[in-house]
Design a protein around this motif. Structure first.
Motif, PDB file in Angstrom:
ATOM      1  N   PRO A 161      47.085 139.282   3.346  1.00 14.08           N
ATOM      2  CA  PRO A 161      46.881 138.107   4.069  1.00 14.08           C
ATOM      3  C   PRO A 161      45.812 138.597   5.117  1.00 14.08           C
ATOM      4  N   GLU A 194      54.994 162.050   8.630  1.00  8.58           N
ATOM      5  CA  GLU A 194      56.464 162.099   8.465  1.00  8.58           C
ATOM      6  C   GLU A 194      56.798 162.972   7.294  1.00  8.58           C
ATOM      7  N   ARG A 238      57.537 142.019   6.208  1.00 11.86           N
ATOM      8  CA  ARG A 238      56.766 142.170   7.358  1.00 11.86           C
ATOM      9  C   ARG A 238      55.740 143.161   7.384  1.00 11.86           C
ATOM     10  N   SER A 240      43.228 139.957   4.559  1.00  8.89           N
ATOM     11  CA  SER A 240      41.817 140.262   4.019  1.00  8.89           C
ATOM     12  C   SER A 240      41.422 139.035   3.248  1.00  8.89           C
ATOM     13  N   LYS A 272      44.199 148.488   5.271  1.00  7.60           N
ATOM     14  CA  LYS A 272      45.426 149.756   5.297  1.00  7.60           C
ATOM     15  C   LYS A 272      46.529 149.373   6.211  1.00  7.60           C
ATOM     16  N   GLU A 303      52.113 146.692  11.232  1.00  8.19           N
ATOM     17  CA  GLU A 303      51.066 146.637  12.457  1.00  8.19           C
ATOM     18  C   GLU A 303      51.068 145.370  13.136  1.00  8.19           C
ATOM     19  N   ASP A 304      51.698 144.303  12.613  1.00  5.15           N
ATOM     20  CA  ASP A 304      51.311 143.059  13.258  1.00  5.15           C
ATOM     21  C   ASP A 304      52.703 142.124  12.871  1.00  5.15           C
ATOM     22  N   GLU A 305      53.365 142.489  13.727  1.00  3.92           N
ATOM     23  CA  GLU A 305      54.975 141.395  13.422  1.00  3.92           C
ATOM     24  C   GLU A 305      54.807 140.211  12.983  1.00  3.92           C
ATOM     25  N   GLY A 306      53.525 139.591  13.528  1.00  5.23           N
ATOM     26  CA  GLY A 306      53.436 138.185  13.203  1.00  5.23           C
ATOM     27  C   GLY A 306      52.992 137.839  11.760  1.00  5.23           C
ATOM     28  N   VAL A 307      52.654 138.846  11.006  1.00  5.04           N
ATOM     29  CA  VAL A 307      52.263 138.416   9.663  1.00  5.04           C
ATOM     30  C   VAL A 307      53.237 138.890   8.286  1.00  5.04           C
ATOM     31  N   ILE A 308      53.595 137.951   7.809  1.00  3.78           N
ATOM     32  CA  ILE A 308      54.699 138.209   6.961  1.00  3.78           C
ATOM     33  C   ILE A 308      54.210 137.703   5.570  1.00  3.78           C
ATOM     34  N   ALA A 335      48.192 132.907   6.733  1.00  7.80           N
ATOM     35  CA  ALA A 335      48.243 134.165   7.586  1.00  7.80           C
ATOM     36  C   ALA A 335      48.514 134.062   8.944  1.00  7.80           C
ATOM     37  N   PRO A 390      59.465 133.867   6.708  1.00  6.63           N
ATOM     38  CA  PRO A 390      59.750 133.134   5.796  1.00  6.63           C
ATOM     39  C   PRO A 390      61.480 133.120   5.683  1.00  6.63           C
ATOM     40  N   SER A 434      50.609 132.005  10.100  1.00 11.08           N
ATOM     41  CA  SER A 434      52.197 131.402  10.405  1.00 11.08           C
ATOM     42  C   SER A 434      52.734 132.327  11.401  1.00 11.08           C
ATOM     43  N   LEU A 435      53.683 131.830  12.353  1.00 10.39           N
ATOM     44  CA  LEU A 435      54.530 132.401  13.091  1.00 10.39           C
ATOM     45  C   LEU A 435      55.983 132.754  12.645  1.00 10.39           C
ATOM     46  N   HIS A 458      50.304 148.075   6.541  1.00  6.83           N
ATOM     47  CA  HIS A 458      51.370 148.242   5.827  1.00  6.83           C
ATOM     48  C   HIS A 458      52.229 146.874   5.797  1.00  6.83           C
ATOM     49  N   ILE A 514      58.144 154.486   5.143  1.00  8.46           N
ATOM     50  CA  ILE A 514      57.913 154.568   6.388  1.00  8.46           C
ATOM     51  C   ILE A 514      59.255 154.695   7.132  1.00  8.46           C
ATOM     52  N   GLN A 515      59.636 155.740   7.582  1.00  5.13           N
ATOM     53  CA  GLN A 515      61.108 155.951   8.222  1.00  5.13           C
ATOM     54  C   GLN A 515      62.066 155.567   7.161  1.00  5.13           C
TER      55      GLN A 515
END
Ligand code: SRM
Ligand SMILES: Cc1cc2nc3c(=O)[nH]c(=O)nc-3n(C[C@H](O)[C@H](O)[C@H](O)COP(=O)(O)OP(=O)(O)OC[C@H]3O[C@@H](n4cnc5c(N)ncnc54)[C@H](O)[C@@H]3O)c2cc1C
Ligand code: SF4
Ligand code: FES
Lengths: 841, 128
Positions: B64, A485, B100, B66, B91, B103-108, A59, A65, A61-62, B93, B79-80
């Motif tokens: 990732p 939305e 991706r 929790s 929660k 809420e947090d671009e760094g988490v994938i 989790a 993938p 990782s920056l 997304h 979402i759009q």
């Protein structure tokens, strides 16, 4: 071979990775090879401590993938660069590989400084920089009771938090007379110390550690110059960082006197084909030990490689952090060392708040600030500093509490120039934010995702929100009340549409009244709840199951490790010995953690999805039914023992509680509903803190409504007095149905009433005097709900189609083996991340 | 001398693993499935079916944020116009097309190719 420019990057840390991202994005078509000494590719070191609070290595990782593969970037994982041959322009790796370069980028970061104390190399002495360090600390921590951190700076306190998380008795030893000596002044340090100590961490300042020796009770004994000593099982050094400049040094590149690879404004070293960025680089005689300046250097170097002309011009080192839950912030000249500087200080000794601003001799400009315990002013103060805004006449107003609701003096967000940097993590200016709002980002979430502002440390979130609201106002946009939305309606409007048009499914409602395709986690559960309030069909029906929040979908409360809890209804809190035994038997058989809840019933925790039906089968056989603890629905009716036993009781509170609970059980509402009945004015059932409270009097029942415990407690309002039972029930029927009809999603009765136009008087008029003429209708609607009650669990276990939803996997009955429990106080509990070592991934 | 940490297989090197019948998947919802990788190794994935049709997405089941294996139990969102799964725990997304975290671009999270063949749902993994 290609004729692309060959770029070699040494170090795949935060900044090295940022460089690769920027270089790829520049479109210069580079051939990139990166050395990554650590066993895994770039990860988020800033959030390293979260590794202990359950975020695994993956989790952190920056790297998206496949990112490196897609862009043809070679990363030599686990291989370090050992020599640079500047004449031949090659880098030699530890593995023996020789990699040629046209341009070389050094992003080797820094290493933790370990003070030269005799014994510093003993077993169980650690540093705190990599995931491997953390794994070693966690392993040693498992068998330890006491831990000492040497160094009371920013990282030292982070490390102390980690030791606390490992449940060690934690000490912090600092050489300086106060904590965070670099960022915080004496007054702030004292408040910080008090707060940290209140959290159970022992702080020892002014301590010069002279030796680490074998201890008597514990592994080590730390001896201090003043003759005192501490015994501990493990030691963690956090005494500062040193740049990793050895590679550069050995090949004759210029380094600073006290270390660091010297760079110019384009991040070039003394060899114009070699760049250095991040914590290994020395610019203007300074090392920047924060990630934001490193990111800036990465962007500058990538730009320069691609022929651009961006420059690095230093960085603001102001910081705002939450250390063990304590807000700490430091801006500019925090120590007030500028000649002629003046200070204003505010201390709140009761709540542990310290604020100081440093201003210039004319009191025109802000030079620095220190905030401890409450850093809400950080964003505003930083703007004053960075934009050199003129201070208000009384600068102390900037840090004094604003109790009368007055706004902040001097600085409306409108006062800021467009060039003002609002988010320093992602370098976003006010102008960019305004542009994004103008371009259609009208919610905070949209604004964050299109500008990235607020997604780093989060320190700027309040300011981002202010810019958003300011801009919306300017554009004449009103605050949007659309559900989401997918629906341009309020919940109340949707409820009406469902009722009037007899709509029975989400699809139908969306097709007729929705917009955009699909739905989301806001509208789906909201519509599911409306449908249930109106038609009361089983929530797991094929049309409804996918709409439910996980708790409703599995008819249990989801716990942190993915298991569920089970709460059978125990109406009024009354239970027979046989049923109590039955609960015990089931809990024991399935090894469930058992606890008495705050709602007068018994909760069984730790059931895996596939166990839920079998457990419920046994509970139902023993005479239980579902308690709806998972639903936005009627929860509990708390009772006191009442006139049957209590010498003061004036009426049968238990009997009424049972009737009420059985009458309304299963009713789904915008939010959960809680009731209580007390047998006399002593109020042992705490009815005045419930959505509906009833208290017995000599002449009947007093009805209270719209109380709330929880996050924002509210005393219930006395609604009607001395009611007979039938009137009481009629009022409650109407009250509940009116709430279901008109409240917003997730709005408890308390905030519903607070937002109801006309307030309590109008509510009384609707319910008691039937001023809207809907009394009979509300009662009918309630009667329909009551008549269609079913125990959702009973229906579920009797229906093979619904039962299939409780399989752990669609294609297998194997249990999730990654759910692991440990025993504590003779019962199970979820294993913590550090206890999961060695569990198959 | 390339050591690639993460493998996204090119189309040719994919092996398709049969998971279940399309009809087993509830419409507009997620489920968990076990991806059998042979040699007693397996991986938990979450499958989401869009509408009643045969658009199916496969991502990791591990949340990732929790650390629990629960993403298949989250609500399917659009979402759009982008399909996403909402973690039932905190929660966040996760976009189903690229994994991706919104809420947090760094988490994938990992994304797997998924397709429907003859009424069966199949998920692709790297060969070998
Ligand atoms: C189990 C229990 C704690 C306990 O061990 O005693 C509990 C557990 C949870 N409460 Fe509670 N609350 C429990 C009694 C209470 C009480 C006391 C009471 O009911 O008398 C309150 C304050 C009274 C009130 O609601 O006004 C309470 C106020 C909350 C709130 C704040 C609600 C508010 O309006 O501010 C939440 C959050 C929410 O609902 O959004 C919450 C949310 C939760 C959640 C659902 C949090 C979550 O999402 O996981 C917990 C579910 C755990 C589970 O699996 O069952 N819980 N919670 C209690 C279950 C009572 C029962 O038998 O059903
Ligand atoms: C616990 C902790 C908390 C932090 N909190 C914050 C914070 O809140 N805010 C903030 O701004 N900063 C914070 N920092 C600092 C931040 O992490 C650093 O500023 C940032 O990581 C610097 O990035 P870098 O790439 O220069 O160095 P690093 O991230 O250290 O990366 C350098 C990499 O290069 C590798 N390397 C070195 N030499 C070689 C070689 N010869 N061959 C191959 N590889 C090599 C190293 O192994 C390392 O992986 C924190 C740091 C820690 C440890
Ligand atoms: S108070 Fe908080 S932690 Fe305790 S049960 Fe309620 S929600 Fe959970
Ligand atoms: S300043 Fe850190 S997120 Fe904006």
């Amino acid at each position: 071979m290609t004729d692309k420019m060959r770029v070699v990057v040494v170090g795949n840390g935060m900044v090295g990775h940022k460089f690769i991202e920027a270089a790829v994005a520049s479109g210069a078509g580079l051939d990139i090879t990166a050395f990554c000494e650590e066993p895994r590719i770039a990860y988020d070191r800033v959030h390293l401590t979260e590794f202990f609070s359950g975020r695994g290595a993956a989790a952190l990782s920056l790297v998206e993938p496949g990112f490196y593969e897609r862009h043809g970037v070679r990363v030599l994982v686990g291989d370090a660069a050992v020599t640079i041959d500047r004449a031949a322009k090659t880098v030699t790796a530890r593995s023996g590989a020789v990699v040629p370069y046209d341009k070389l980028v050094l992003a080797t970061g820094s290493y933790p400084f370990v003070p030269p104390i005799p014994g510093n190399d003993r077993d169980h002495c650690f540093v705190y920089r990599t995931i491997e360090d953390l794994e070693a600390i966690a392993a040693a921590g498992a068998a330890a009771r006491v831990g000492v951190v040497i160094g009371g700076g920013l990282l030292g306190l982070e490390a102390a938090k980690a030791l606390k998380d490992l449940r060690l008795q934690t000490h912090v030893v600092e050489f300086a007379p106060r904590l965070m000596a670099v960022q915080v002044d004496a007054g702030g340090g004292a408040v910080l110390r008090e707060k940290i100590e209140a959290l159970g961490v022992q702080v020892h300042t002014g301590k010069n550690t002279q030796a680490i020796e074998a201890g008597e009770d514990r592994r080590h004994c730390l001896r201090f110059a003043d003759g005192s000593a501490i015994e501990t099982d493990l030691v963690l050094f956090s005494a500062g960082i040193r740049p990793r400049d050895q590679l550069a040094r050995e090949c004759g590149i210029a380094v600073g006197e006290r270390g660091g690879i010297v760079i110019d404004d384009h991040c070039r070293t003394s060899d114009s084909d070699i760049y250095a960025i991040g914590e290994c680089a020395l610019w203007g005689g300074r090392i920047f030990g924060l990630v934001a300046p490193g990111y800036r250097m990465a962007t500058v170097a990538a730009d320069h490689l691609a022929g651009g002309n961006e420059t690095f011009t230093g960085a603001d080192m102001s910081t705002k952090l939450k250390l063990m839950g304590v807000d700490v912030a430091s801006i500019g000249d925090a120590q007030g060392t500028t000649p002629g500087a003046r200070e204003f200080t505010y201390v709140d000794g009761v709540n542990g708040i310290y604020k100081k601003i440093v201003v210039d001799a004319d009191r025109r400009q802000l030079l620095g600030a220190v905030l401890v315990g409450d850093a809400a002013d950080y964003g505003n103060l930083l703007q004053f500093k960075l934009n050199e805004l003129a201070l208000p006449e009384h600068p102390d107003a900037l840090i004094l509490p604003r109790r009368d609701g007055a706004g902040l003096p001097g600085l409306g967000i409108g006062a800021l120039p467009d060039s003002a940097q609002i988010c320093s993590c992602h370098n976003v200016t006010k102008g960019q934010l305004c542009g994004a709002v103008g371009g259609g980002a009208t919610t905070l979430a949209e604004l964050k995702s299109c500008t990235k502002a607020g997604t780093g440390c989060g320190g700027c979130a309040a300011l981002v929100g202010q810019v958003l609201n300011g801009e919306l106002e300017k554009l004449g946009l009103e605050v949007c009340t659309d559900l989401c939305e997918h629906f341009g309606h309020t919940r109340q409007e949707l409820y009406h549409l469902v009722r009037v048009h007899q709509i029975k499914s989400f699809q139908e409602l969306h097709a007729r009244h929705g917009r955009n395709s699909g739905g989301c986690e806001i509208c789906k559960p909201a519509v599911a709840s409306i449908l249930a309030s109106c038609w009361n069909e089983h929530v797991l029906g094929r049309r409804h199951a996918g709409l439910q929040d996980t708790n409703d979908r599995f008819l249990g409360n989801l716990q942190k490790n993915g298991t569920y809890s089970i709460v059978p209804r125990i109406a009024g809190g009354e239970i027979t010995p046989d049923k109590l035994i039955a609960l015990g038997v089931v809990a024991k058989k399935y090894d469930l953690y058992t606890k008495i809840t705050g709602g007068q019933r018994i909760d069984l925790f730790g059931a895996r999805v596939e166990q839920l039906p079998v457990i419920w089968r046994e509970l139902i056989d023993a005479g239980f039914e579902t308690g709806h603890a998972y639903g936005k629905a009627v929860r509990t009716v708390k009772s006191c023992v009442g006139s049957t036993w209590c010498r003061y009781g004036v009426d049968d509170s238990v009997g009424l509680a049972l009737d009420i609970e059985h009458r309304y059980k299963g009713l789904r509402a915008p939010h959960k509903l809680k009731f209580a009945v007390s047998g006399c004015t002593r109020e042992c059932a705490e009815a005045q803190s419930k959505d509906v409270g009833v208290i017995a009097t000599e002449r009947g029942w007093n009805l209270y409504v719209c109380g709330n415990g929880g996050m924002k407690p509210r005393h219930a309002d006395l609604f009607a007095t001395d009611l007979d039972r039938d009137t009481l029930i009629r009022y409650v029927d109407r009250f509940l149905m009116f709430y279901v009809r008109t409240a917003d999603r997730l709005q408890r009765t308390a905030s519903w009433l607070d937002n109801l136009e006309g307030g309590l008087d109008d509510l009384r008029a609707v319910i008691i005097e039937d001023s809207l003429g809907i009394g009979a209708q509300l009662e009918e609607e309630m009667a329909a709900v009551i008549a269609s009650y079913q125990c959702e669990w009973k229906t579920a276990i009797e229906d093979p189609v619904k039962l299939r939803q409780f399989r752990p996997f669609i294609n297998s009955d194997r249990a999730d083996e990654q759910v692991v429990f440990v025993r504590e106080r003779e019962q199970i509990r979820p294993a913590r991340a550090d206890e999961l070592e060695g569990v198959p991934a | 001398m390339t050591a690639s940490p993460v493998k996204i297989p090119p189309a040719a090197a994919r092996r398709w693993i049969d998971i279940c019948a399309l009809d087993d998947l509830p419409p507009d919802a997620g489920v968990a499935a076990l991806l059998d990788l042979g040699e007693r190794s397996s991986r938990q994935i979450a499958l989401f079916r869009i509408g009643e049709g045969d658009e199916v997405h496969a991502v990791d089941n591990l949340d990732p944020c929790s650390g629990a294996n629960v993403l298949g139990r989250g609500i399917l969102c659009q979402i759009q116009g982008e399909p996403a799964g909402a973690s039932p725990i905190y929660k966040q997304h996760f976009r189903l097309r690229d994994g991706r975290c919104v809420e947090d671009e760094g988490v994938i999270i990992a994304v797997f190719p998924a397709r429907v063949r003859d009424g069966r749902v199949e998920v692709g993994v790297a060969e070998g």
